[in-house]
Write a protein that holds these residues in place. Structure first.
Motif, PDB file in Angstrom:
ATOM      1  N   PHE A 423      40.032   8.137  40.302  1.00  0.00           N
ATOM      2  CA  PHE A 423      40.125   9.451  40.940  1.00  0.00           C
ATOM      3  C   PHE A 423      40.186   9.360  42.469  1.00  0.00           C
ATOM      4  CE2 PHE A 423      37.926   9.695  36.909  1.00  0.00           C
ATOM      5  CZ  PHE A 423      38.655  10.671  36.244  1.00  0.00           C
ATOM      6  N   PHE A 424      40.206   8.143  43.001  1.00  0.00           N
ATOM      7  CA  PHE A 424      40.275   8.001  44.455  1.00  0.00           C
ATOM      8  C   PHE A 424      41.672   8.308  44.972  1.00  0.00           C
ATOM      9  CE2 PHE A 424      36.675   4.617  44.281  1.00  0.00           C
ATOM     10  CZ  PHE A 424      35.746   5.619  44.052  1.00  0.00           C
ATOM     11  N   GLU A 425      42.690   7.731  44.344  1.00  0.00           N
ATOM     12  CA  GLU A 425      44.071   7.945  44.780  1.00  0.00           C
ATOM     13  C   GLU A 425      44.685   9.183  44.127  1.00  0.00           C
ATOM     14  OE1 GLU A 425      46.569   4.516  44.423  1.00  0.00           O
ATOM     15  OE2 GLU A 425      45.048   3.149  45.199  1.00  0.00           O
ATOM     16  N   LYS A 426      44.157   9.587  42.968  1.00  0.00           N
ATOM     17  CA  LYS A 426      44.670  10.757  42.244  1.00  0.00           C
ATOM     18  C   LYS A 426      43.508  11.704  41.907  1.00  0.00           C
ATOM     19  CE  LYS A 426      47.482  10.329  38.859  1.00  0.00           C
ATOM     20  NZ  LYS A 426      48.019   9.897  37.533  1.00  0.00           N
ATOM     21  N   PRO A 427      42.917  12.345  42.911  1.00  0.00           N
ATOM     22  CA  PRO A 427      41.813  13.265  42.626  1.00  0.00           C
ATOM     23  C   PRO A 427      42.300  14.485  41.837  1.00  0.00           C
ATOM     24  CG  PRO A 427      42.485  13.446  44.922  1.00  0.00           C
ATOM     25  CD  PRO A 427      43.231  12.271  44.362  1.00  0.00           C
ATOM     26  N   LEU A 428      41.419  15.026  41.016  1.00  0.00           N
ATOM     27  CA  LEU A 428      41.744  16.226  40.258  1.00  0.00           C
ATOM     28  C   LEU A 428      41.609  17.450  41.151  1.00  0.00           C
ATOM     29  CD1 LEU A 428      39.816  15.429  36.937  1.00  0.00           C
ATOM     30  CD2 LEU A 428      42.170  14.817  37.568  1.00  0.00           C
ATOM     31  N   ASN A 429      42.569  18.337  41.083  1.00  0.00           N
ATOM     32  CA  ASN A 429      42.553  19.542  41.913  1.00  0.00           C
ATOM     33  C   ASN A 429      41.903  20.729  41.217  1.00  0.00           C
ATOM     34  OD1 ASN A 429      43.992  18.279  44.052  1.00  0.00           O
ATOM     35  ND2 ASN A 429      45.898  18.563  42.897  1.00  0.00           N
ATOM     36  N   ASP A 430      41.713  20.632  39.903  1.00  0.00           N
ATOM     37  CA  ASP A 430      41.162  21.743  39.139  1.00  0.00           C
ATOM     38  C   ASP A 430      40.626  21.171  37.836  1.00  0.00           C
ATOM     39  OD1 ASP A 430      40.455  24.275  38.379  1.00  0.00           O
ATOM     40  OD2 ASP A 430      42.475  25.117  38.529  1.00  0.00           O
ATOM     41  N   LYS A 431      40.089  21.998  37.000  1.00  0.00           N
ATOM     42  CA  LYS A 431      39.619  21.534  35.703  1.00  0.00           C
ATOM     43  C   LYS A 431      40.818  21.121  34.857  1.00  0.00           C
ATOM     44  CE  LYS A 431      39.131  26.308  34.025  1.00  0.00           C
ATOM     45  NZ  LYS A 431      38.139  27.287  33.511  1.00  0.00           N
ATOM     46  N   CYS A 432      40.585  20.148  34.000  1.00  0.00           N
ATOM     47  CA  CYS A 432      41.663  19.645  33.153  1.00  0.00           C
ATOM     48  C   CYS A 432      41.073  18.806  32.025  1.00  0.00           C
ATOM     49  CB  CYS A 432      42.669  18.828  33.959  1.00  0.00           C
ATOM     50  SG  CYS A 432      42.029  17.270  34.544  1.00  0.00           S
ATOM     51  N   ASP A 433      41.915  18.455  31.080  1.00  0.00           N
ATOM     52  CA  ASP A 433      41.532  17.571  29.983  1.00  0.00           C
ATOM     53  C   ASP A 433      42.308  16.263  30.111  1.00  0.00           C
ATOM     54  OD1 ASP A 433      39.759  19.362  28.500  1.00  0.00           O
ATOM     55  OD2 ASP A 433      41.568  20.546  28.132  1.00  0.00           O
ATOM     56  N   LEU A 434      41.575  15.164  30.075  1.00  0.00           N
ATOM     57  CA  LEU A 434      42.169  13.835  30.092  1.00  0.00           C
ATOM     58  C   LEU A 434      41.726  13.087  28.843  1.00  0.00           C
ATOM     59  CD1 LEU A 434      41.444  12.798  33.816  1.00  0.00           C
ATOM     60  CD2 LEU A 434      43.583  13.729  32.897  1.00  0.00           C
ATOM     61  N   THR A 435      42.355  11.959  28.597  1.00  0.00           N
ATOM     62  CA  THR A 435      41.888  11.102  27.506  1.00  0.00           C
ATOM     63  C   THR A 435      41.528   9.732  28.058  1.00  0.00           C
ATOM     64  OG1 THR A 435      44.140  10.364  26.959  1.00  0.00           O
ATOM     65  CG2 THR A 435      43.257  12.245  25.726  1.00  0.00           C
ATOM     66  N   LEU A 436      40.457   9.181  27.526  1.00  0.00           N
ATOM     67  CA  LEU A 436      40.104   7.786  27.775  1.00  0.00           C
ATOM     68  C   LEU A 436      40.749   6.964  26.676  1.00  0.00           C
ATOM     69  CD1 LEU A 436      38.460   5.515  29.168  1.00  0.00           C
ATOM     70  CD2 LEU A 436      36.599   6.074  27.568  1.00  0.00           C
ATOM     71  N   LYS A 437      41.674   6.103  27.051  1.00  0.00           N
ATOM     72  CA  LYS A 437      42.400   5.288  26.079  1.00  0.00           C
ATOM     73  C   LYS A 437      41.768   3.897  26.025  1.00  0.00           C
ATOM     74  CE  LYS A 437      46.629   7.831  27.151  1.00  0.00           C
ATOM     75  NZ  LYS A 437      46.036   8.593  28.295  1.00  0.00           N
ATOM     76  N   ILE A 438      41.653   3.350  24.824  1.00  0.00           N
ATOM     77  CA  ILE A 438      41.005   2.055  24.623  1.00  0.00           C
ATOM     78  C   ILE A 438      41.880   1.189  23.727  1.00  0.00           C
ATOM     79  CG2 ILE A 438      38.971   0.862  23.726  1.00  0.00           C
ATOM     80  CD1 ILE A 438      37.314   3.338  24.288  1.00  0.00           C
ATOM     81  N   PHE A 439      42.167  -0.029  24.199  1.00  0.00           N
ATOM     82  CA  PHE A 439      42.862  -1.045  23.413  1.00  0.00           C
ATOM     83  C   PHE A 439      42.011  -2.306  23.385  1.00  0.00           C
ATOM     84  CE2 PHE A 439      46.226   1.760  24.932  1.00  0.00           C
ATOM     85  CZ  PHE A 439      47.002   1.939  23.795  1.00  0.00           C
ATOM     86  N   ALA A 440      42.262  -3.164  22.382  1.00  0.00           N
ATOM     87  CA  ALA A 440      41.399  -4.340  22.203  1.00  0.00           C
ATOM     88  C   ALA A 440      42.211  -5.621  22.056  1.00  0.00           C
ATOM     89  CB  ALA A 440      40.502  -4.137  20.985  1.00  0.00           C
ATOM     90  N   PRO A 441      42.661  -6.216  23.174  1.00  0.00           N
ATOM     91  CA  PRO A 441      43.306  -7.528  23.091  1.00  0.00           C
ATOM     92  C   PRO A 441      42.265  -8.597  22.739  1.00  0.00           C
ATOM     93  CG  PRO A 441      43.015  -6.874  25.387  1.00  0.00           C
ATOM     94  CD  PRO A 441      42.595  -5.704  24.552  1.00  0.00           C
TER      95      PRO A 441
END
Length: 477
Positions: A423-441
């Motif tokens: 969120f340092f380079e792309k701060p959120l400007n308002d409320k929103c929904d994101l997803t935490l994506k997880i992969f397992a190499p």
């Protein structure tokens, strides 16, 4: 309330990006550092090694065991001055390049190994190399690259016909002993747009159907005299071409390769790509790289499946960083770093991730490679830009995480991953929904060959979700 989770699939980018990491011009940089700098993993990481086991001085590096004041060109040694491949007959797969290959795969990337090889080695040597590479999943092997040139040792000790015959011989052995390894041919292709045929076509036509991937190395500017002279106007050890000409020659090469393969296309890549800052300076280097990638995107060049930027850190001016001459583990960022980072975060160059059905734990995650992996997505609601955002695990899983466009690595020994830098380079400007994506190499970088499909896939069972901590205010106000 139980958190929802969804199955996701990571597939190919429209144009994949690979990155060179170490060569005769620079040392290997660990994948954690590169991930922090660039914010996302690559399709593959390119390593460059040589195998001349019949030579005097082997397995010492050529520039060390054959050091001489008479050397005035990078390839004037008895064998190629790459790091030496420590596997093969009587070798050790705990040494280079295997330690780096495991690091690359644990960080969710495929291995792209360049290997220059003495064409005189027996089939036994090649079979041993194939067996060395079997546990590393879907990887690329570029065999005796730039094979229509005259600078590498394999070209000095063999005819072009013999080099081409060797490539086909090794391809046949790999197909039998390590079918998970994609064979990459790298030749000059079309180097003059006024000519229909490629360089050394008579000898190398047979390599086109034998390979799984076609490639050319195209530097829009290059100082090949480095480090023995300085590129100055009027000099003869450097060149510069136009971006358009470089693009057109690459496309013409693909069309010729396709013609030589009875009209059937195969993946086409540029296995080494850059503009040398020794020739262009740092600003035009960045401009040329951007112009080339803009051409790929604007043309919607689906025939062009990927390129390898050469390289991350360089002792000359072919890197996103220049190696600090006072301390080789420190890099000096160049203007092309910012440009390259913008390119690889463009949708055209990013892997496609599709959300699929809702699922329940436990879930078995499949890692086929950076272009074919199954993971999970956890929806998270954000009221505004967070002040704290972190995830804590209570197991020794090896995971790649993504949120808000930025990727993170969780090693087996790590419990908490701080996600705030997303969120340092792309701060959120308002409320929103994101997803935490997880992969397992695979944690150790190796596939389990006892699995029925272990040559191509590894599996991890996730039984519990991490604790997710998101706060939108400081702890004390």
């Amino acid at each position: 309330m139980e958190e929802k989770i969804y199955r996701i699939h990571m597939g190919k980018a429209k144009c994949a990006v690979d990155l060179g990491d170490g060569s005769e011009r620079g040392e290997y940089v660990n994948q954690d550092y590169i991930l922090h700098k660039l914010g996302r993993p690559h399709r593959s990481i390119s390593l460059m090694y040589c195998y001349y086991p019949l030579d005097k001085g082997w397995p010492g590096r050529a520039s060390e065991v054959h050091a001489s004041p008479d050397v005035s060109f990078a390839w004037d040694y008895p064998y190629d001055d790459y790091f030496t491949y420590k596997g093969g007959i009587g070798g050790n797969t705990e040494d280079e390049p295997f330690c780096y290959m495991r690091d690359i795969r644990a960080h969710g990337q495929d291995v792209n190994l360049t290997l220059t090889i003495d064409p005189h080695v027996s089939d036994d040597h090649l079979i041993r190399i194939a067996e060395d590479l079997k546990p590393y999943g879907r990887m690329f092997l570029r065999i005796n690259h730039e094979a229509t040139g005259n600078w590498f040792s394999f070209n000095k000790r063999c005819s072009y016909q013999e080099v081409a015959d060797f490539f086909v011989r090794f391809c046949n052995i790999l197909s039998k002993h390590a079918p998970n390894v994609s064979k990459v041919v790298c030749i000059g292709g079309i180097e003059d747009l006024s000519k229909t045929e490629m360089e050394k076509e008579k000898e190398f036509a047979q390599t086109i159907p034998a390979a799984d991937v076609w490639s050319v190395d195209k530097y829009m500017a290059l100082h090949w005299g480095w480090p023995y002279d300085v590129a100055e106007r009027g000099g003869t050890s450097h060149k510069r071409d136009t971006v358009k000409n470089t693009f057109d020659m690459t496309k013409a090469s693909f069309e010729r390769f396709k013609f030589l393969n009875n009209g059937k296309a195969k993946p086409m890549t540029m296995a080494e790509f850059n503009a040398d800052g020794d020739v262009t300076g740092p600003y035009e280097q960045a401009e040329m790289v951007k112009e080339f990638c803009d051409m790929i995107k604007n043309e919607k060049a689906e025939w062009f499946t990927g390129f390898t930027f050469y390289q991350f850190r360089d002792r000359g001016r072919l890197g996103l960083e220049i190696e600090d001459p006072n301390y080789q583990d420190c890099g000096i960022e160049q203007p092309v770093m910012k440009t390259y980072k913008e390119i690889i975060h463009d949708e055209w160059f990013m892997p496609e991730i599709k959300q699929e059905e809702e699922i329940k734990l436990p879930v078995k995650l499949r890692w086929g490679g950076s272009e074919d992996a199954e993971g999970i997505a956890i929806p998270i609601h954000f009221e505004k830009n967070p002040v704290f955002c972190e995830v804590t695990f209570d197991d020794d899983s090896n995971l790649m995480l993504e949120i808000n466009g930025k990727w993170f690595y969780k090693s087996p020994k790590t419990k908490t991953v701080d996600l705030m830098s997303a969120f340092f380079e792309k701060p959120l400007n308002d409320k929103c929904d994101l997803t935490l994506k997880i992969f397992a190499p695979p944690a150790n970088g190796l596939n389990d060959l006892s699995e029925e499909d272990g040559l191509f896939n590894s599996y991890t069972t996730l039984v519990k979700l991490p604790d997710i901590r998101v706060r939108f205010e400081p702890v004390e106000i």
